[in-house]
Write a protein that holds these residues in place. Structure first.
Motif, mmCIF file in Angstrom:
data_model
loop_
_atom_site.group_PDB
_atom_site.id
_atom_site.type_symbol
_atom_site.label_atom_id
_atom_site.label_comp_id
_atom_site.label_asym_id
_atom_site.label_seq_id
_atom_site.Cartn_x
_atom_site.Cartn_y
_atom_site.Cartn_z
ATOM 1 N N CYS A 228 11.094 19.233 10.964
ATOM 2 C CA CYS A 228 11.957 20.179 10.237
ATOM 3 C C CYS A 228 13.274 20.385 10.983
ATOM 4 O O CYS A 228 14.332 20.471 10.364
ATOM 5 N N VAL A 229 13.212 20.461 12.307
ATOM 6 C CA VAL A 229 14.447 20.576 13.091
ATOM 7 C C VAL A 229 15.288 19.311 12.917
ATOM 8 O O VAL A 229 16.508 19.383 12.698
ATOM 9 N N ILE A 230 14.636 18.144 13.000
ATOM 10 C CA ILE A 230 15.371 16.889 12.800
ATOM 11 C C ILE A 230 15.965 16.839 11.394
ATOM 12 O O ILE A 230 17.114 16.419 11.204
ATOM 13 N N GLY A 231 15.192 17.275 10.407
ATOM 14 C CA GLY A 231 15.689 17.287 9.037
ATOM 15 C C GLY A 231 16.901 18.179 8.872
ATOM 16 O O GLY A 231 17.871 17.826 8.185
ATOM 17 N N LEU A 232 16.881 19.343 9.513
ATOM 18 C CA LEU A 232 18.004 20.282 9.404
ATOM 19 C C LEU A 232 19.283 19.700 10.005
ATOM 20 O O LEU A 232 20.365 19.794 9.413
ATOM 21 N N ILE A 233 19.179 19.098 11.196
ATOM 22 C CA ILE A 233 20.394 18.570 11.811
ATOM 23 C C ILE A 233 20.832 17.257 11.155
ATOM 24 O O ILE A 233 22.022 16.929 11.138
ATOM 25 N N TYR A 234 19.868 16.510 10.588
ATOM 26 C CA TYR A 234 20.240 15.289 9.856
ATOM 27 C C TYR A 234 21.073 15.641 8.629
ATOM 28 O O TYR A 234 22.126 15.041 8.376
ATOM 29 N N VAL A 235 20.606 16.622 7.866
ATOM 30 C CA VAL A 235 21.341 17.051 6.678
ATOM 31 C C VAL A 235 22.701 17.627 7.078
ATOM 32 O O VAL A 235 23.684 17.500 6.342
ATOM 33 N N GLY A 236 22.774 18.242 8.269
ATOM 34 C CA GLY A 236 24.043 18.796 8.758
ATOM 35 C C GLY A 236 25.004 17.761 9.310
ATOM 36 O O GLY A 236 26.104 18.104 9.731
ATOM 37 N N GLY A 237 24.585 16.471 9.320
ATOM 38 C CA GLY A 237 25.494 15.406 9.732
ATOM 39 C C GLY A 237 25.458 15.051 11.202
ATOM 40 O O GLY A 237 26.421 14.501 11.735
ATOM 41 N N PHE A 238 24.330 15.326 11.881
ATOM 42 C CA PHE A 238 24.240 15.057 13.316
ATOM 43 C C PHE A 238 24.408 13.570 13.625
ATOM 44 O O PHE A 238 24.956 13.200 14.660
ATOM 45 N N TRP A 239 23.939 12.706 12.721
ATOM 46 C CA TRP A 239 24.056 11.264 12.924
ATOM 47 C C TRP A 239 25.138 10.627 12.039
ATOM 48 O O TRP A 239 25.188 9.419 11.902
ATOM 49 N N ASP A 240 25.970 11.468 11.453
ATOM 50 C CA ASP A 240 27.044 10.963 10.594
ATOM 51 C C ASP A 240 28.341 10.903 11.397
ATOM 52 O O ASP A 240 28.882 11.946 11.779
ATOM 53 N N PHE B 53 23.947 22.055 12.867
ATOM 54 C CA PHE B 53 23.098 23.161 12.423
ATOM 55 C C PHE B 53 23.896 24.142 11.573
ATOM 56 O O PHE B 53 23.372 24.732 10.634
ATOM 57 N N GLY B 54 25.158 24.312 11.902
ATOM 58 C CA GLY B 54 26.001 25.212 11.130
ATOM 59 C C GLY B 54 26.304 24.698 9.735
ATOM 60 O O GLY B 54 26.519 25.481 8.809
ATOM 61 N N ASP B 55 26.312 23.361 9.556
ATOM 62 C CA ASP B 55 26.643 22.767 8.259
ATOM 63 C C ASP B 55 25.426 22.329 7.460
ATOM 64 O O ASP B 55 25.560 21.700 6.414
ATOM 65 N N THR B 56 24.228 22.649 7.941
ATOM 66 C CA THR B 56 23.023 22.155 7.279
ATOM 67 C C THR B 56 22.728 22.926 5.999
ATOM 68 O O THR B 56 23.304 23.984 5.723
ATOM 69 N N ASP B 57 21.818 22.402 5.220
ATOM 70 C CA ASP B 57 21.312 23.056 4.011
ATOM 71 C C ASP B 57 19.793 23.112 4.146
ATOM 72 O O ASP B 57 19.100 22.105 4.024
ATOM 73 N N ALA B 58 19.275 24.311 4.411
ATOM 74 C CA ALA B 58 17.837 24.463 4.637
ATOM 75 C C ALA B 58 17.027 24.060 3.415
ATOM 76 O O ALA B 58 15.884 23.614 3.534
ATOM 77 N N PHE B 59 17.609 24.194 2.223
ATOM 78 C CA PHE B 59 16.897 23.845 0.996
ATOM 79 C C PHE B 59 16.649 22.343 0.899
ATOM 80 O O PHE B 59 15.805 21.897 0.132
ATOM 81 N N VAL B 60 17.401 21.553 1.676
ATOM 82 C CA VAL B 60 17.219 20.102 1.709
ATOM 83 C C VAL B 60 16.532 19.684 3.009
ATOM 84 O O VAL B 60 15.584 18.891 3.004
ATOM 85 N N GLY B 61 16.986 20.226 4.133
ATOM 86 C CA GLY B 61 16.474 19.827 5.446
ATOM 87 C C GLY B 61 15.011 20.156 5.655
ATOM 88 O O GLY B 61 14.262 19.346 6.225
ATOM 89 N N LEU B 62 14.561 21.327 5.208
ATOM 90 C CA LEU B 62 13.167 21.720 5.427
ATOM 91 C C LEU B 62 12.184 20.845 4.650
ATOM 92 O O LEU B 62 11.211 20.347 5.222
ATOM 93 N N PRO B 63 12.392 20.616 3.343
ATOM 94 C CA PRO B 63 11.469 19.693 2.660
ATOM 95 C C PRO B 63 11.564 18.262 3.181
ATOM 96 O O PRO B 63 10.569 17.533 3.200
ATOM 97 N N TRP B 64 12.746 17.849 3.634
ATOM 98 C CA TRP B 64 12.942 16.513 4.222
ATOM 99 C C TRP B 64 12.003 16.337 5.413
ATOM 100 O O TRP B 64 11.266 15.363 5.503
ATOM 101 N N GLY B 65 12.038 17.301 6.336
ATOM 102 C CA GLY B 65 11.192 17.218 7.524
ATOM 103 C C GLY B 65 9.728 17.436 7.211
ATOM 104 O O GLY B 65 8.850 16.779 7.787
ATOM 105 N N ALA B 66 9.434 18.361 6.294
ATOM 106 C CA ALA B 66 8.042 18.686 5.978
ATOM 107 C C ALA B 66 7.327 17.504 5.332
ATOM 108 O O ALA B 66 6.138 17.272 5.593
#
Length: 512
Positions: free
Chosen positions: A258-270, A282-295
């Motif tokens: 879930c942490v990886i999903g949150l920072i991935y959606v926030g562009g950590f690897w972009d 983390f500031g630019d993430t979207d929890a509605f996308v990042g949490l299900p991504w990681g889960a």
């Protein structure tokens, strides 16, 4: 006719009042939605029906599809570890290591503090992990729900790395305050009295062993009869091969991904956005996308691990899909109705009405402004059930009134503190709903038992904001971190005195 007036607050008042009166959540929320739609359409039956379907229910499902998916995946994971016997094994291990009620309560609190990333994630994870532990010590489910709720939003609101910090800093960053959004969030933490006092309240309550109000009755019933107030749930023994790691490893995988999903959606690897910048991602993430991504990744890996361990068959794991979904249907239904009700208050202009009230109340009352902001934020979050919506509305108003200086920090903290408080008390708050789901208890019972505790902490916080406003009026621009810590110490002292008085009165009443 009804827009931007007191009528904009009537739908949530009706829903909340009916829920507390009838102890029935679904019909109460739906009636509130109907009242809001009728007011928004000037009592046009066809218009109201169209508003309920399109602006209410359909929009609520569409806008929250990511969280619904996250809820379902978590429900499946809970069903999975129950079916394998992982939960039962963890319960046996915990029972052999935690020998007191206070120990179980403190362990629940500690886990809630550790899972500070997101309040949704916190509620359901703490509930699934700690239920066997608290059950073994005859702790009522409503007490567990309170501990979950008290370490969800309040912890996220004082954790610099959380979805809440990202949301607050995102709103503040759009305004000209002279400091970054995350810096303003961090500076406001010592003045976030409700969140901090709630943490102190939980620890003091456990150490002193004090309960009062409906919570005391629920705890007494649990201790004497063993009736914990849990909703009906299937008990599964699972495989005799299962051990506590069959529960902990899926939870650990969930946290990591879930942490990886949150920072991935926030562009950590972009490379074009926030490459390598954890805080920015983390500031630019979207929890509605990042949490299900990681889960989802965690769920797949958990199924592979548990099948490889031979504590469950692949067919048995697939059977947990429907069990997990069915377990989350009540939470999804309540959340859908709650979000629909928020949409009705939005159509009626509740935010603009409250904003006007705050401006009127603040004229000529400079010293009381922090307390006024706190109370307004409480009422707005309580009526709408959203702390994020509340601080999104009030932060721009606060920044306009105080462009810079210590009063800006104090007022931002009062806004955030009030938003958490109102959210904590509101029956239509998504966090409160998920705390009930995490503890698997009646939602109305959770709200009614939690309310006296939340009001106690809120009253202490309000008094402390009055003291802070007066102190700041005398200090002017000379406020500092040392000053904020002194004021925080005063706030804690005030609450400890209040809790001591409550304990004496409660013991006296019990003796009689």
């Amino acid at each position: 006719m009804f827009v931007n007036t007191f009528w904009s607050l009537v739908p949530p008042i009706v829903a909340i009042g009916l829920a507390l009166l009838t102890k029935e959540t679904y019909s109460s929320l739906f009636i509130g939605i109907v009242v809001g739609a009728l007011l928004a359409t000037d009592f046009s039956p066809i218009g109201a029906l169209d508003t309920i379907i399109n602006d209410g229910l359909t929009a609520a499902i569409a806008d929250n599809a990511g969280i619904f998916l996250f809820l379902v995946i978590l429900g499946v994971m809970v069903a999975l570890v129950n079916a394998t016997g992982g939960s039962a094994a963890f319960g046996r291990w915990a029972a052999s290591h935690i020998h007191s009620k206070a120990g179980a309560l403190l362990a629940t609190f500690a886990l809630g503090v550790l899972i500070f990333i997101d309040d949704y994630f916190n509620c359901l994870t703490v509930g699934s992990v700690m239920t066997p532990v608290t059950d073994s010590q005859r702790i009522s489910r409503v007490k567990l729900a309170y501990l979950i709720d008290a370490t969800a939003a309040p912890i996220c609101m004082i954790a610099p790395i959380s979805s809440w910090a990202a949301a607050v800093s995102g709103v503040a960053a759009k305004l000209d305050t002279g400091v970054s959004g995350i810096q303003l969030f961090i500076e406001a933490i010592p003045y976030n009295f409700y969140s901090l006092l709630t943490i102190v309240f939980v620890i003091t309550m456990v150490v002193l062993g004090v309960d009062y109000g409906p919570m005391a009755a629920a705890e007494l019933k649990a201790a004497q009869t063993g009736d914990l107030g849990a909703l009906s749930e299937e008990q599964e023994e699972g495989s005799s091969r299962a051990n506590m790691w069959d529960m902990l490893i899926p939870i650990i995988l969930l946290i990591i991904f879930c942490v990886i999903g949150l920072i991935y959606v926030g562009g950590f690897w972009d490379p074009e956005t926030n490459a390598g910048d954890f805080i920015a991602a983390f500031g630019d993430t979207d929890a509605f996308v990042g949490l299900p991504w990681g889960a989802l990744i965690a769920l797949v890996l958990s199924i592979i691990y548990l099948c490889a361990r031979r504590v469950i068959t692949f067919k048995g794991a697939m059977g947990c899909m429907t069990k997990g979904f069915n377990a989350m249907v009540p939470a999804i239904l309540i959340l859908t109705f709650a979000v629909s009700l928020k949409s009705m208050t939005g159509l009626l202009g509740a935010a603009d009405y409250v904003e006007g009230l705050m401006k009127q109340a603040s004229e000529g009352l400079f010293m009381l402004l922090p307390a006024i902001i706190f109370v307004v934020a409480c009422l707005l979050a309580f009526a709408t059930g959203t702390s994020w919506g509340t601080f999104s509305i009030l932060i721009p108003i606060v920044c306009h009134a105080f462009p810079e200086g210590e009063m800006l920090v104090i007022s931002i903290a009062a806004c955030l503190s009030g938003a958490v408080c109102g959210d904590h008390c509101s029956p239509i708050s998504d966090t409160t709903i998920m705390a009930s789901a995490g503890a698997h208890c009646s939602h109305v019972n959770h709200v009614s038992t939690q309310l006296p505790y939340a009001i106690t902490a809120a009253s202490c916080a309000a008094v402390c904001y009055v003291i802070t406003g007066i102190a700041q009026a005398f200090l002017g621009a000379n406020g500092s971190l040392f000053t904020s810590l002194i004021l925080l110490a005063v706030a804690i002292a005030v609450e400890l005195v209040v809790l001591s008085v409550i304990r004496v009165r409660t013991n006296k009443k019990a003796a009689e």
